[in-house]
Scaffold this motif. Structure first.
Motif, PDB file in Angstrom:
ATOM      1  N   PHE A 282      17.516   2.490 -10.885  1.00  0.00           N
ATOM      2  CA  PHE A 282      16.986   1.967  -9.636  1.00  0.00           C
ATOM      3  C   PHE A 282      18.060   1.985  -8.562  1.00  0.00           C
ATOM      4  CE2 PHE A 282      14.531  -0.407 -12.938  1.00  0.00           C
ATOM      5  CZ  PHE A 282      13.301   0.199 -12.696  1.00  0.00           C
ATOM      6  N   ALA A 283      17.657   2.195  -7.330  1.00  0.00           N
ATOM      7  CA  ALA A 283      18.593   2.167  -6.211  1.00  0.00           C
ATOM      8  C   ALA A 283      19.023   0.726  -5.950  1.00  0.00           C
ATOM      9  CB  ALA A 283      17.949   2.759  -4.965  1.00  0.00           C
ATOM     10  N   ILE A 284      20.197   0.574  -5.352  1.00  0.00           N
ATOM     11  CA  ILE A 284      20.741  -0.763  -5.146  1.00  0.00           C
ATOM     12  C   ILE A 284      19.868  -1.603  -4.214  1.00  0.00           C
ATOM     13  CG2 ILE A 284      22.235  -0.076  -3.217  1.00  0.00           C
ATOM     14  CD1 ILE A 284      24.339  -2.036  -4.378  1.00  0.00           C
ATOM     15  N   ARG A 285      19.160  -0.963  -3.288  1.00  0.00           N
ATOM     16  CA  ARG A 285      18.282  -1.710  -2.379  1.00  0.00           C
ATOM     17  C   ARG A 285      16.807  -1.574  -2.750  1.00  0.00           C
ATOM     18  NH1 ARG A 285      20.289  -3.934   2.408  1.00  0.00           N
ATOM     19  NH2 ARG A 285      22.380  -3.271   3.048  1.00  0.00           N
ATOM     20  N   SER A 286      16.524  -1.156  -3.962  1.00  0.00           N
ATOM     21  CA  SER A 286      15.122  -1.016  -4.382  1.00  0.00           C
ATOM     22  C   SER A 286      14.490  -2.383  -4.606  1.00  0.00           C
ATOM     23  CB  SER A 286      15.041  -0.203  -5.676  1.00  0.00           C
ATOM     24  OG  SER A 286      15.608  -0.933  -6.749  1.00  0.00           O
ATOM     25  N   SER A 287      13.162  -2.426  -4.564  1.00  0.00           N
ATOM     26  CA  SER A 287      12.459  -3.685  -4.826  1.00  0.00           C
ATOM     27  C   SER A 287      12.695  -4.137  -6.259  1.00  0.00           C
ATOM     28  CB  SER A 287      10.959  -3.512  -4.555  1.00  0.00           C
ATOM     29  OG  SER A 287      10.400  -2.496  -5.393  1.00  0.00           O
ATOM     30  N   GLU A 288      12.834  -3.167  -7.184  1.00  0.00           N
ATOM     31  CA  GLU A 288      13.075  -3.531  -8.588  1.00  0.00           C
ATOM     32  C   GLU A 288      14.420  -4.247  -8.760  1.00  0.00           C
ATOM     33  OE1 GLU A 288      10.206  -0.101  -8.582  1.00  0.00           O
ATOM     34  OE2 GLU A 288      12.112  -0.547  -7.575  1.00  0.00           O
ATOM     35  N   THR A 289      15.451  -3.733  -8.118  1.00  0.00           N
ATOM     36  CA  THR A 289      16.766  -4.381  -8.183  1.00  0.00           C
ATOM     37  C   THR A 289      16.698  -5.782  -7.588  1.00  0.00           C
ATOM     38  OG1 THR A 289      18.031  -2.319  -8.147  1.00  0.00           O
ATOM     39  CG2 THR A 289      19.125  -4.288  -7.289  1.00  0.00           C
TER      40      THR A 289
END
Length: 484
Positions: A282-289
């Motif tokens: 996951f990207a650092i600014r993703s909703s999952e993170t």
């Protein structure tokens, strides 16, 4: 008096007669009596326990190559690297002697005049080593030799230095999987300085990081838990309990943004499985993170409340921005920068409403440290709305005298100086502990002296405020009324 005579003189940084009196009549005696309490450091407790002599001034003041000691002042390396003749690569070149590195630094160091790093460095020389010279190409060899003589004395080894500086309490920063072996040894062998661990679980939260999966396996295996979301939380809870039993007073969380959304266990489990079983990145600014870290932050605040521990969140740092540094020498070598575009109130509000609203006497405290000081005003408004939220003293790039003074003056009018959590060093270098706190004490007296000179605070209130910022606030918030 000439400008040269004023450099690090008895009244340096103090620009009012009220500030001068507060420093000499209140701050100096108080610091002598109560010593230094530093609740955020990156010191190697192994280095302190083993108490070996510093090999030379380069290793003591700039960079220690042995990873188990991790003595590093990347502030100095960053600034010196702006000039030809010194560089990040030179500082870390194993083929060069420490003496050659030191002499290369000496040649460019005068260019750092005016920056507080230059002042701290010379405070170390002056206060600790008794060396009055300013570092330059002409004095580098002399200072090297004088320091070499100093480091032969046992009172100039790590434990002796901490005693010389008046250190009483030090918090270290520790991975939850750490066995805290050196904390056990310190308790048995060092009876005049208290060392307390601080629970730092970032490695198990940062689902965007390539090492996250291995870290989850490590801590679950250590605690006998299965590799599920519930297993991870229970593993962290077991380690949190162990840290509390070892005297921990706080957890510490380094976040890009202060995540505190309300997230269901089902949603967090789904994200965990995608990352762990599916190996999805996951990207650092993703909703999952954002959601995964938020879920765990609620768990940590719950654990801290149960154990009466403080939650510390520092946010707004973009890690490893300089990829050249990261790829060659790893993290924490001076390649991080303050970031913008951080969502604070919306992300943090659910966490604050649940744990720090003032609805119960059982609530613990939250300290917010913005790595970008532009966010300080938002923290101050949150501090006023939520009784158990506190603004943290400026650190990292914000611990320059000018920024700290303005922070204190702004806080005095926007919130309460009696709520500020007190100065912390964030230090990775033992030699500067006393210098850092001298600067803190002087800036505190400078700011409060200004309020006193303008009639904004009474004489009695000024004394009480200085004492609070130097010691009382921290003692109250961290439960350190009688730690030694």
């Amino acid at each position: 008096m000439s400008g040269e005579d004023k450099f690090l003189g008895s009244d340096w940084l103090l620009d009012t007669k009220e500030g001068v009196r507060l420093y000499h009549d209140v701050a100096v005696p108080l610091r002598h009596r109560l010593g230094i309490v530093d609740v955020h450091t990156h010191y190697s407790l192994r280095q302190i326990v083993e108490n070996q002599p510093f090999p030379n001034i380069w290793k003591a003041e700039v960079l220690e190559d042995r990873s188990e000691y991790a003595n590093c002042d990347h502030y100095i390396i960053q600034l010196a690297s702006k000039f030809s003749g010194f560089s990040q690569a030179l500082a870390r070149d194993p083929s060069l002697s420490d003496y050659d590195k030191w002499m290369a630094l000496s040649k460019v160091f005068p260019n750092l005049e005016g920056n507080h790093v230059h002042q701290w460095f010379h405070l170390d020389l002056k206060r600790i080593l008794g060396i009055e010279d300013l570092l330059s190409a002409e004095t580098g060899d002399k200072i090297w030799k004088l320091a070499e003589e100093c480091f032969r004395r046992e009172d100039m080894w790590p434990q002796g230095l901490l005693r010389k500086m008046g250190v009483r309490v030090i918090f270290t920063t520790d991975d939850p999987a750490d066995d805290l072996y050196y904390h056990k040894i310190a308790k048995e062998t060092i009876d005049d300085i208290v060392f307390l661990p601080c629970f730092r679980p970032d490695a198990y939260c940062d689902i965007f990081d390539e090492g996250w999966r291995d870290n989850v396996e490590k801590i679950c295996q250590l605690t006998g838990e299965d590799t599920s979301l519930r297993g991870l939380v229970e593993a962290l809870r077991k380690r949190h309990n162990y840290f509390a039993e070892m005297g921990a007073k706080a957890s510490d969380h380094g976040l890009l943004e202060p995540y505190g959304l309300e997230v269901s266990e089902e949603r967090a489990e789904q994200i965990f499985r995608r990352a762990y079983d599916g190996r999805e990145r996951f990207a650092i600014r993703s909703s999952e993170t954002r959601e995964f870290i938020s879920y765990l932050m609620h768990k940590f605040c719950e654990m801290n409340q149960d154990r009466r521990m403080v939650t510390q969140i520092h946010y707004g740092a973009f890690r490893n921005a300089n990829q050249y540094l990261y790829k060659n020498w790893g993290a924490n070598v001076g390649g991080d920068v303050a970031t913008e575009g951080v969502t604070i109130v919306e992300f943090l509000n659910p966490l604050l409403s649940k744990f720090f609203s003032g609805k119960s006497d059982n609530e613990s405290h939250l300290i917010l440290y913005p790595m970008n000081q532009a966010f300080s005003h938002i923290n101050l408004t949150l501090e006023r709305a939520f009784p158990n939220v506190h603004q943290g003293f400026p650190w990292w790039h914000n611990d320059a005298p000018y920024v700290m003074e303005h922070f204190l003056l702004y806080t005095a009018n926007s919130s309460l100086l009696s709520s500020v959590a007190g100065p912390v060093s964030d230090a990775r270098k033992i030699l500067s502990e006393g210098s850092r706190f001298e600067v803190f004490d002087r800036v505190i007296c400078k700011a409060v002296g200004k309020l006193l000179s303008e009639g904004q605070i009474s004489q009695q209130g000024a004394i009480r405020t200085v004492e609070g910022l130097m010691h009382r606030n921290q003692a109250r918030i961290f439960g350190l009324e009688n730690p030694y």
